[in-house]
Scaffold this motif. Structure first.
Motif, PDB file in Angstrom:
ATOM      1  N   ASN A  45       0.825  -1.213   0.000  1.00  0.00           N
ATOM      2  CA  ASN A  45       0.000   0.000   0.000  1.00  0.00           C
ATOM      3  C   ASN A  45       0.858   1.261   0.000  1.00  0.00           C
ATOM      4  O   ASN A  45       0.582   2.214  -0.724  1.00  0.00           O
ATOM      5  CB  ASN A  45      -0.936   0.012   1.208  1.00  0.00           C
ATOM      6  CG  ASN A  45      -2.053  -1.002   1.097  1.00  0.00           C
ATOM      7  OD1 ASN A  45      -2.479  -1.339  -0.004  1.00  0.00           O
ATOM      8  ND2 ASN A  45      -2.537  -1.494   2.224  1.00  0.00           N
ATOM      9  N   MET A  46       1.896   1.259   0.811  1.00  0.00           N
ATOM     10  CA  MET A  46       2.710   2.467   0.971  1.00  0.00           C
ATOM     11  C   MET A  46       3.609   2.726  -0.234  1.00  0.00           C
ATOM     12  O   MET A  46       3.972   3.871  -0.502  1.00  0.00           O
ATOM     13  CB  MET A  46       3.536   2.358   2.252  1.00  0.00           C
ATOM     14  CG  MET A  46       2.697   2.322   3.516  1.00  0.00           C
ATOM     15  SD  MET A  46       3.628   1.854   4.990  1.00  0.00           S
ATOM     16  CE  MET A  46       4.591   3.332   5.280  1.00  0.00           C
ATOM     17  N   ARG A  97       1.734  11.127   0.513  1.00  0.00           N
ATOM     18  CA  ARG A  97       2.059  10.689   1.864  1.00  0.00           C
ATOM     19  C   ARG A  97       1.100   9.587   2.278  1.00  0.00           C
ATOM     20  O   ARG A  97      -0.115   9.712   2.164  1.00  0.00           O
ATOM     21  CB  ARG A  97       1.970  11.870   2.847  1.00  0.00           C
ATOM     22  CG  ARG A  97       3.111  12.871   2.729  1.00  0.00           C
ATOM     23  CD  ARG A  97       4.450  12.294   3.184  1.00  0.00           C
ATOM     24  NE  ARG A  97       4.484  12.082   4.621  1.00  0.00           N
ATOM     25  CZ  ARG A  97       4.906  13.000   5.494  1.00  0.00           C
ATOM     26  NH1 ARG A  97       5.301  14.184   5.080  1.00  0.00           N
ATOM     27  NH2 ARG A  97       4.933  12.729   6.784  1.00  0.00           N
ATOM     28  N   SER A  98       1.662   8.504   2.752  1.00  0.00           N
ATOM     29  CA  SER A  98       0.878   7.342   3.180  1.00  0.00           C
ATOM     30  C   SER A  98       1.519   6.790   4.438  1.00  0.00           C
ATOM     31  O   SER A  98       1.968   5.656   4.487  1.00  0.00           O
ATOM     32  CB  SER A  98       0.846   6.296   2.057  1.00  0.00           C
ATOM     33  OG  SER A  98       0.116   5.158   2.445  1.00  0.00           O
ATOM     34  N   ASP A  99       1.554   7.618   5.489  1.00  0.00           N
ATOM     35  CA  ASP A  99       2.297   7.293   6.695  1.00  0.00           C
ATOM     36  C   ASP A  99       1.553   6.296   7.583  1.00  0.00           C
ATOM     37  O   ASP A  99       0.337   6.135   7.492  1.00  0.00           O
ATOM     38  CB  ASP A  99       2.584   8.561   7.503  1.00  0.00           C
ATOM     39  CG  ASP A  99       3.549   9.500   6.785  1.00  0.00           C
ATOM     40  OD1 ASP A  99       3.972   9.170   5.670  1.00  0.00           O
ATOM     41  OD2 ASP A  99       3.871  10.553   7.349  1.00  0.00           O
ATOM     42  N   VAL A 100       2.327   5.665   8.455  1.00  0.00           N
ATOM     43  CA  VAL A 100       1.799   4.734   9.452  1.00  0.00           C
ATOM     44  C   VAL A 100       1.911   5.366  10.834  1.00  0.00           C
ATOM     45  O   VAL A 100       2.953   5.933  11.175  1.00  0.00           O
ATOM     46  CB  VAL A 100       2.563   3.397   9.435  1.00  0.00           C
ATOM     47  CG1 VAL A 100       2.139   2.514  10.607  1.00  0.00           C
ATOM     48  CG2 VAL A 100       2.337   2.659   8.126  1.00  0.00           C
ATOM     49  N   PRO A 107      12.742   0.681  -0.861  1.00  0.00           N
ATOM     50  CA  PRO A 107      11.924   1.214   0.234  1.00  0.00           C
ATOM     51  C   PRO A 107      10.818   2.110  -0.307  1.00  0.00           C
ATOM     52  O   PRO A 107      10.966   2.735  -1.364  1.00  0.00           O
ATOM     53  CB  PRO A 107      12.931   2.008   1.071  1.00  0.00           C
ATOM     54  CG  PRO A 107      14.256   1.405   0.744  1.00  0.00           C
ATOM     55  CD  PRO A 107      14.168   0.992  -0.693  1.00  0.00           C
ATOM     56  N   CYS A 108       9.709   2.173   0.412  1.00  0.00           N
ATOM     57  CA  CYS A 108       8.557   2.940  -0.062  1.00  0.00           C
ATOM     58  C   CYS A 108       8.697   4.431   0.188  1.00  0.00           C
ATOM     59  O   CYS A 108       7.914   5.230  -0.327  1.00  0.00           O
ATOM     60  CB  CYS A 108       7.284   2.432   0.602  1.00  0.00           C
ATOM     61  SG  CYS A 108       7.268   2.622   2.398  1.00  0.00           S
ATOM     62  N   ASN A 109       9.678   4.816   1.015  1.00  0.00           N
ATOM     63  CA  ASN A 109       9.945   6.230   1.322  1.00  0.00           C
ATOM     64  C   ASN A 109       8.782   6.924   2.037  1.00  0.00           C
ATOM     65  O   ASN A 109       8.647   8.144   1.971  1.00  0.00           O
ATOM     66  CB  ASN A 109      10.309   7.006   0.052  1.00  0.00           C
ATOM     67  CG  ASN A 109      11.622   6.538  -0.551  1.00  0.00           C
ATOM     68  OD1 ASN A 109      12.572   6.246   0.174  1.00  0.00           O
ATOM     69  ND2 ASN A 109      11.673   6.437  -1.873  1.00  0.00           N
ATOM     70  N   GLN A 110       7.937   6.148   2.684  1.00  0.00           N
ATOM     71  CA  GLN A 110       6.918   6.717   3.558  1.00  0.00           C
ATOM     72  C   GLN A 110       7.465   6.725   4.982  1.00  0.00           C
ATOM     73  O   GLN A 110       8.550   6.214   5.240  1.00  0.00           O
ATOM     74  CB  GLN A 110       5.626   5.905   3.464  1.00  0.00           C
ATOM     75  CG  GLN A 110       5.070   5.764   2.058  1.00  0.00           C
ATOM     76  CD  GLN A 110       4.546   7.059   1.469  1.00  0.00           C
ATOM     77  OE1 GLN A 110       4.460   8.076   2.151  1.00  0.00           O
ATOM     78  NE2 GLN A 110       4.185   7.029   0.190  1.00  0.00           N
ATOM     79  N   VAL A 123      -1.356  10.687   7.818  1.00  0.00           N
ATOM     80  CA  VAL A 123      -1.491   9.284   8.206  1.00  0.00           C
ATOM     81  C   VAL A 123      -2.551   8.587   7.357  1.00  0.00           C
ATOM     82  O   VAL A 123      -3.651   9.113   7.156  1.00  0.00           O
ATOM     83  CB  VAL A 123      -1.856   9.162   9.704  1.00  0.00           C
ATOM     84  CG1 VAL A 123      -2.181   7.724  10.077  1.00  0.00           C
ATOM     85  CG2 VAL A 123      -0.721   9.697  10.556  1.00  0.00           C
ATOM     86  N   GLU A 124      -2.223   7.397   6.859  1.00  0.00           N
ATOM     87  CA  GLU A 124      -3.177   6.592   6.104  1.00  0.00           C
ATOM     88  C   GLU A 124      -3.408   5.224   6.747  1.00  0.00           C
ATOM     89  O   GLU A 124      -4.400   4.557   6.461  1.00  0.00           O
ATOM     90  CB  GLU A 124      -2.695   6.397   4.671  1.00  0.00           C
ATOM     91  CG  GLU A 124      -3.760   5.799   3.757  1.00  0.00           C
ATOM     92  CD  GLU A 124      -3.333   5.716   2.308  1.00  0.00           C
ATOM     93  OE1 GLU A 124      -4.157   5.293   1.466  1.00  0.00           O
ATOM     94  OE2 GLU A 124      -2.181   6.058   2.004  1.00  0.00           O
ATOM     95  N   HIS A 125      -2.502   4.820   7.640  1.00  0.00           N
ATOM     96  CA  HIS A 125      -2.600   3.506   8.267  1.00  0.00           C
ATOM     97  C   HIS A 125      -2.332   3.643   9.766  1.00  0.00           C
ATOM     98  O   HIS A 125      -1.488   4.445  10.182  1.00  0.00           O
ATOM     99  CB  HIS A 125      -1.599   2.529   7.653  1.00  0.00           C
ATOM    100  CG  HIS A 125      -1.556   2.566   6.160  1.00  0.00           C
ATOM    101  ND1 HIS A 125      -2.518   1.988   5.375  1.00  0.00           N
ATOM    102  CD2 HIS A 125      -0.658   3.142   5.310  1.00  0.00           C
ATOM    103  CE1 HIS A 125      -2.230   2.191   4.101  1.00  0.00           C
ATOM    104  NE2 HIS A 125      -1.103   2.882   4.031  1.00  0.00           N
ATOM    105  N   ILE A 126      -3.027   2.834  10.563  1.00  0.00           N
ATOM    106  CA  ILE A 126      -2.847   2.856  12.017  1.00  0.00           C
ATOM    107  C   ILE A 126      -2.558   1.442  12.514  1.00  0.00           C
ATOM    108  O   ILE A 126      -3.253   0.491  12.138  1.00  0.00           O
ATOM    109  CB  ILE A 126      -4.091   3.418  12.736  1.00  0.00           C
ATOM    110  CG1 ILE A 126      -4.274   4.911  12.418  1.00  0.00           C
ATOM    111  CG2 ILE A 126      -3.985   3.221  14.248  1.00  0.00           C
ATOM    112  CD1 ILE A 126      -5.543   5.505  12.996  1.00  0.00           C
ATOM    113  N   LEU A 127      -1.550   1.320  13.358  1.00  0.00           N
ATOM    114  CA  LEU A 127      -1.302   0.091  14.111  1.00  0.00           C
ATOM    115  C   LEU A 127      -1.647   0.398  15.555  1.00  0.00           C
ATOM    116  O   LEU A 127      -0.934   1.149  16.229  1.00  0.00           O
ATOM    117  CB  LEU A 127       0.166  -0.349  13.991  1.00  0.00           C
ATOM    118  CG  LEU A 127       0.760  -0.499  12.593  1.00  0.00           C
ATOM    119  CD1 LEU A 127       2.157  -1.103  12.675  1.00  0.00           C
ATOM    120  CD2 LEU A 127      -0.126  -1.345  11.702  1.00  0.00           C
TER     121      LEU A 127
END
Length: 376
Positions: free
Chosen positions: A110-111, A117-120, A208-211, A153-157
């Protein structure tokens, strides 16, 4: 967009269900299990539904536990990724991956599929949360950090650890013990992630996805983080986190001192650390005077000495912010949940996550080289 639950809660099967679920019990297991939240068919529950006694578990938010991996390590993830690129032939597919293999695979896919920007965001909750409370907190976090276009932010853990749902005084000490155990389990997850990076990016065909990955801990969740840092060996720490945000931290104000040997490792782990405090935090005041032998709390008093880390660590005073988003008695009196209740704090956090120079973040006054106050 993806939201995962990382939990060392006990696994049970609720009556009438055919799938395993996380328990509300205050009981931890040695390892974290991973679940993925399902928002595809999610509907906001009515006020009447929230009052019903069956408004628990998947009635709040549907999630599915990922299967456990058949084989440890990330060689199979590498095989799947190379196969998808047509570089290597493999009978394996993503469906053969389990646990952290599946989660890391999905996040990487995904990232790396976007230039935006598709940060976690890794989030560790605080004191007094049972699992149902955690599911409600996930919904709040999604609204603030994923649905809001001002956030990168696009993803949450979501790190789910078995805090107590009881308000009786002794539950704090139960939660404190549980946070220590959970931090030890979290160390293993950190090492899994660093191993994933080594196994995958040692192959030149994968880039690397660079996110960016950020870590946010609220209240007693900082004790979980501290326990993890205690167990981390300096020689094994990689700088894999961009921003670390310590929100209303219920840990000693001395945690950055070398004698504590915990938060002084954060500069090895992250590019920047921000301590958000509120000097009128009622919750931390009670923690200091009734549960921690009068030891000042980091999230109320600030750190004792961070001179060695002043280039990396910032202190952000939120004492004068307005709680204009949530106006219930809990938020108005507690001064403990600014990241949810104040648009000013949220705006500051978003700018932090975007990596804006701390001296250029708007609506701040500069008190010293690395100490700031959020102003109206």
């Amino acid at each position: 967009m993806a939201v995962y639950i990382l939990s060392n809660r006990k696994i049970i099967r609720h009556k009438g269900e055919r799938v395993d679920s996380f328990s509300n019990e205050e009981y931890s297991i040695p390892n974290f299990r991973i679940a993925k939240c399902d928002f595809e068919n999610y509907k906001e529950p009515t006020a009447q539904a929230k009052k019903k006694k069956d408004y628990t578990n998947r009635n709040i938010l549907h999630y599915k536990l990922l299967s456990e991996p058949e084989k440890q390590g990330y060689e199979e993830v590498l095989d799947v990724l190379l196969s998808e690129k047509g570089i290597k032939s493999s009978p394996l597919t993503a469906n053969n991956l389990g646990g952290t293999q599946r989660m890391f695979y999905e996040l990487y896919k995904n990232m790396s599929s976007t230039k935006d920007r598709s940060d976690v965001l890794i989030f560790i909750h605080g004191y007094l949360y049972d699992f149902d409370d955690e599911l409600k907190a996930i919904l709040d976090l999604k609204k603030v950090f994923i649905d809001n276009p001002a956030s990168p932010v696009e993803h949450i853990l979501f790190v789910s650890w078995p805090a107590s749902g009881s308000i009786i005084p002794l539950s704090y000490f139960d939660d404190k013990a549980s946070s220590i155990n959970s931090g030890t389990s979290l160390v293993r997850l950190f090492y899994f992630y660093t191993q994933f990076l080594k196994d995958i990016f040692s192959n030149r065909d994968l880039a690397p996805c660079n996110q960016r990955i950020h870590l946010m801990a609220h209240s007693l969740g900082n004790r979980v983080l501290q326990s993890m840092l205690y167990s981390l060996k300096r020689e094994n720490i990689l700088r894999v986190i961009d921003q670390v945000l310590l929100l209303n931290a219920d840990v000693s104000y001395k945690v950055f001192e070398d004698s504590e040997d915990s938060f002084n490792k954060l500069p090895l782990l992250a590019n920047r650390i921000s301590i958000y405090l509120n000097r009128q935090d009622i919750i931390l005041g009670a923690s200091q005077f009734t549960k921690n032998i009068l030891t000042p709390r980091l999230g109320k008093n600030g750190p004792s000495d961070i001179a060695h880390y002043k280039d990396i660590v910032s202190v952000i005073d939120c004492t004068f912010v307005k709680d204009d988003l949530l106006d219930s008695f809990k938020y108005e009196v507690g001064n403990h949940w600014g990241y949810l209740s104040s648009s000013q704090v949220q705006k500051d956090i978003f700018q932090n996550l975007y990596g804006i120079d701390r001296n250029l973040i708007t609506s701040r006054s500069k008190d010293s080289e690395n100490v700031f106050t959020i102003i109206s």
